[in-house]
Write a protein that holds these residues in place. Structure first.
Motif, PDB file in Angstrom:
ATOM      1  N   UNK A  98       0.814  -1.212   0.000  1.00 42.39           N
ATOM      2  CA  UNK A  98       0.000   0.000   0.000  1.00 42.39           C
ATOM      3  C   UNK A  98       0.848   1.263   0.000  1.00 42.39           C
ATOM      4  N   UNK A  99       1.915   1.253   0.790  1.00 40.54           N
ATOM      5  CA  UNK A  99       2.808   2.414   0.821  1.00 40.54           C
ATOM      6  C   UNK A  99       3.509   2.596  -0.527  1.00 40.54           C
ATOM      7  N   UNK A 100       3.939   1.499  -1.137  1.00 39.36           N
ATOM      8  CA  UNK A 100       4.602   1.588  -2.436  1.00 39.36           C
ATOM      9  C   UNK A 100       3.635   2.099  -3.498  1.00 39.36           C
ATOM     10  N   UNK A 101       2.406   1.643  -3.472  1.00 38.85           N
ATOM     11  CA  UNK A 101       1.412   2.119  -4.435  1.00 38.85           C
ATOM     12  C   UNK A 101       1.142   3.608  -4.236  1.00 38.85           C
ATOM     13  N   UNK A 102       1.097   4.042  -2.987  1.00 39.91           N
ATOM     14  CA  UNK A 102       0.885   5.462  -2.705  1.00 39.91           C
ATOM     15  C   UNK A 102       2.023   6.302  -3.249  1.00 39.91           C
ATOM     16  N   UNK A 103       3.256   5.848  -3.053  1.00 40.65           N
ATOM     17  CA  UNK A 103       4.419   6.577  -3.568  1.00 40.65           C
ATOM     18  C   UNK A 103       4.371   6.644  -5.087  1.00 40.65           C
ATOM     19  N   UNK A 104       4.042   5.543  -5.729  1.00 47.04           N
ATOM     20  CA  UNK A 104       3.980   5.542  -7.193  1.00 47.04           C
ATOM     21  C   UNK A 104       2.913   6.490  -7.715  1.00 47.04           C
ATOM     22  N   UNK A 105       1.755   6.506  -7.070  1.00 45.71           N
ATOM     23  CA  UNK A 105       0.682   7.412  -7.497  1.00 45.71           C
ATOM     24  C   UNK A 105       1.088   8.862  -7.272  1.00 45.71           C
ATOM     25  N   UNK A 106       1.702   9.144  -6.128  1.00 48.10           N
ATOM     26  CA  UNK A 106       2.155  10.516  -5.869  1.00 48.10           C
ATOM     27  C   UNK A 106       3.196  10.962  -6.879  1.00 48.10           C
ATOM     28  N   UNK A 107       4.127  10.082  -7.215  1.00 52.38           N
ATOM     29  CA  UNK A 107       5.137  10.433  -8.224  1.00 52.38           C
ATOM     30  C   UNK A 107       4.515  10.623  -9.595  1.00 52.38           C
ATOM     31  N   UNK A 108       3.497   9.846  -9.883  1.00 51.90           N
ATOM     32  CA  UNK A 108       2.830   9.952 -11.179  1.00 51.90           C
ATOM     33  C   UNK A 108       2.120  11.286 -11.328  1.00 51.90           C
ATOM     34  N   UNK A 109       1.481  11.751 -10.256  1.00 47.50           N
ATOM     35  CA  UNK A 109       0.697  12.976 -10.333  1.00 47.50           C
ATOM     36  C   UNK A 109       1.420  14.222  -9.837  1.00 47.50           C
ATOM     37  N   UNK A 110       2.641  14.078  -9.356  1.00 48.91           N
ATOM     38  CA  UNK A 110       3.399  15.232  -8.872  1.00 48.91           C
ATOM     39  C   UNK A 110       3.810  16.083 -10.064  1.00 48.91           C
TER      40      UNK A 110
END
Length: 124
Positions: A98-110
């Motif tokens: 879950x934490x890894x998915x959150x980081x990936x989504x944040x990097x995608x939309x940053x």
């Protein structure tokens, strides 16, 4: 009184989500649909003001919501003894996922900063 209105609105969103999920045969649980509806409704100022007291109360007393879970664990200690290590592994791995998915989504939309040079030689 505002707190009760907010709580009623939260329960209404969950109920509508449950109904939509059931009648439309959605592959998503009703409370998730209700949360999406609540997210959309929270874009409106009056809804925010109505829900804020109830949300504040629930967050203040969040620890009380874990009491039933603790009682359930205590009544099934034999299962915890038999499957405890497996449960810990699953909890740790799912938390990391879950934490890894959150980081990936944040990097995608940053938003990415512009690094191209302008004609005057300055970075923008």
């Amino acid at each position: 009184m505002k707190g009760l209105q907010g709580l009623a609105f939260l329960l209404l969103m969950q109920s509508v989500g449950e109904a939509l999920s059931h009648f439309l045969h959605l592959p998503v649980p009703g409370p998730v649909v209700g949360m999406v509806l609540l997210l959309l409704a929270l874009q409106c100022g009056p809804v925010q003001r109505a829900v804020a007291p109830a949300a504040g109360f629930l967050l203040t007393h969040l620890s009380l919501l874990f009491v039933p879970v603790g009682v359930g664990v205590m009544t099934h200690l034999d299962l915890l003894g038999a499957y405890g290590l497996r449960l810990v592994v699953v909890i740790v791995l799912s938390t990391w996922a879950g934490m890894a998915a959150t980081v990936l989504v944040l990097r995608l939309f940053k938003p990415r900063p512009e690094t191209q040079e302008a004609g005057d030689g300055q970075l923008r």
